[in-house]
Scaffold this motif. Structure first.
Motif, PDB file in Angstrom:
ATOM      1  N   ASP A   8       0.845  -1.191   0.000  1.00 26.77           N
ATOM      2  CA  ASP A   8       0.000   0.000   0.000  1.00 26.77           C
ATOM      3  C   ASP A   8       0.883   1.244   0.000  1.00 26.77           C
ATOM      4  OD1 ASP A   8      -2.189   1.737   0.223  1.00 26.77           O
ATOM      5  OD2 ASP A   8      -2.245   1.551   2.409  1.00 26.77           O
ATOM      6  N   ASP A   9       0.754   2.067  -1.012  1.00 27.17           N
ATOM      7  CA  ASP A   9       1.424   3.371  -1.054  1.00 27.17           C
ATOM      8  C   ASP A   9       0.337   4.406  -0.815  1.00 27.17           C
ATOM      9  OD1 ASP A   9       2.704   5.754  -1.591  1.00 27.17           O
ATOM     10  OD2 ASP A   9       3.710   5.026  -3.407  1.00 27.17           O
ATOM     11  N   ARG A  10       0.006   4.615   0.445  1.00 19.61           N
ATOM     12  CA  ARG A  10      -1.111   5.475   0.826  1.00 19.61           C
ATOM     13  C   ARG A  10      -0.905   6.910   0.348  1.00 19.61           C
ATOM     14  NH1 ARG A  10      -5.258   4.577   4.591  1.00 19.61           N
ATOM     15  NH2 ARG A  10      -4.913   2.506   3.736  1.00 19.61           N
ATOM     16  N   VAL A  11       0.319   7.399   0.421  1.00 18.26           N
ATOM     17  CA  VAL A  11       0.583   8.784   0.004  1.00 18.26           C
ATOM     18  C   VAL A  11       0.239   8.971  -1.473  1.00 18.26           C
ATOM     19  CG1 VAL A  11       2.374  10.532  -0.287  1.00 18.26           C
ATOM     20  CG2 VAL A  11       2.321   9.137   1.786  1.00 18.26           C
ATOM     21  N   ALA A  12       0.614   8.008  -2.308  1.00 18.41           N
ATOM     22  CA  ALA A  12       0.335   8.089  -3.745  1.00 18.41           C
ATOM     23  C   ALA A  12      -1.079   7.618  -4.079  1.00 18.41           C
ATOM     24  CB  ALA A  12       1.354   7.264  -4.523  1.00 18.41           C
ATOM     25  N   GLY A  13      -1.745   6.953  -3.129  1.00 20.83           N
ATOM     26  CA  GLY A  13      -3.079   6.433  -3.397  1.00 20.83           C
ATOM     27  C   GLY A  13      -3.051   5.238  -4.334  1.00 20.83           C
ATOM     28  N   ARG A  14      -2.124   4.323  -4.067  1.00 24.53           N
ATOM     29  CA  ARG A  14      -2.012   3.127  -4.914  1.00 24.53           C
ATOM     30  C   ARG A  14      -1.774   1.888  -4.060  1.00 24.53           C
ATOM     31  NH1 ARG A  14       1.378   6.580  -8.187  1.00 24.53           N
ATOM     32  NH2 ARG A  14       3.155   5.717  -7.092  1.00 24.53           N
ATOM     33  N   GLU A  28      -5.636   2.276  -8.139  1.00 18.35           N
ATOM     34  CA  GLU A  28      -5.522   3.672  -7.740  1.00 18.35           C
ATOM     35  C   GLU A  28      -6.770   4.011  -6.941  1.00 18.35           C
ATOM     36  OE1 GLU A  28      -4.907   5.906 -11.320  1.00 18.35           O
ATOM     37  OE2 GLU A  28      -3.041   4.861 -11.754  1.00 18.35           O
ATOM     38  N   ARG A 113      -7.200  14.505 -10.512  1.00 19.58           N
ATOM     39  CA  ARG A 113      -6.595  13.531  -9.589  1.00 19.58           C
ATOM     40  C   ARG A 113      -6.343  12.178 -10.248  1.00 19.58           C
ATOM     41  NH1 ARG A 113      -4.488  10.165  -6.937  1.00 19.58           N
ATOM     42  NH2 ARG A 113      -4.652   9.807  -4.715  1.00 19.58           N
TER      43      ARG A 113
END
Length: 114
Positions: A8-14, A28, A113
């Protein structure tokens, strides 16, 4: 899906599927705060060389598991995740229609976005 890690790349939303250090698939998403906290998947992408290996389904399953661990719901706008959820109701509780409307409104208000 041997050798695939989901992260989970929460900052990037992925939510990413990674094989040998390379992102081979992703969902995404954005985090909705109101009217209730939710993860909102918008797009699912699997690189062509990795299609047909169950990556998209694993990503969807992991997204719902992540939401359950965080005690939030998934409000799917991504057509793939909507179909996956319909096929797996035991793993993918339905989102409240008001929450789905709020997610669509958020997305419309943030056209750049995704």
């Amino acid at each position: 899906m041997d050798g695939i890690e989901i992260r989970d790349d929460r900052v990037a939303g992925r939510l990413e599927a990674v094989a040998d250090g390379e992102v081979v698939g992703r969902i995404e998403y954005f985090v909705l705060d109101e009217p209730a906290p939710a993860l909102v998947p918008v797009h699912t992408v699997v690189e062509p060389a990795h299609e047909g290996k169950g990556i998209a389904g694993s990503l969807a399953r992991d997204l719902y598991a992540l939401a359950a661990r965080e005690d939030v719901v998934v409000a799917p706008l991504c057509p793939y995740v909507v179909r996956w959820a319909a096929r797996h109701p035991e793993e993918a509780p339905a989102a409240d229609p008001a929450l789905l409307r709020a997610a669509k409104e958020w997305l419309a208000a943030h056209p750049g976005r995704f």
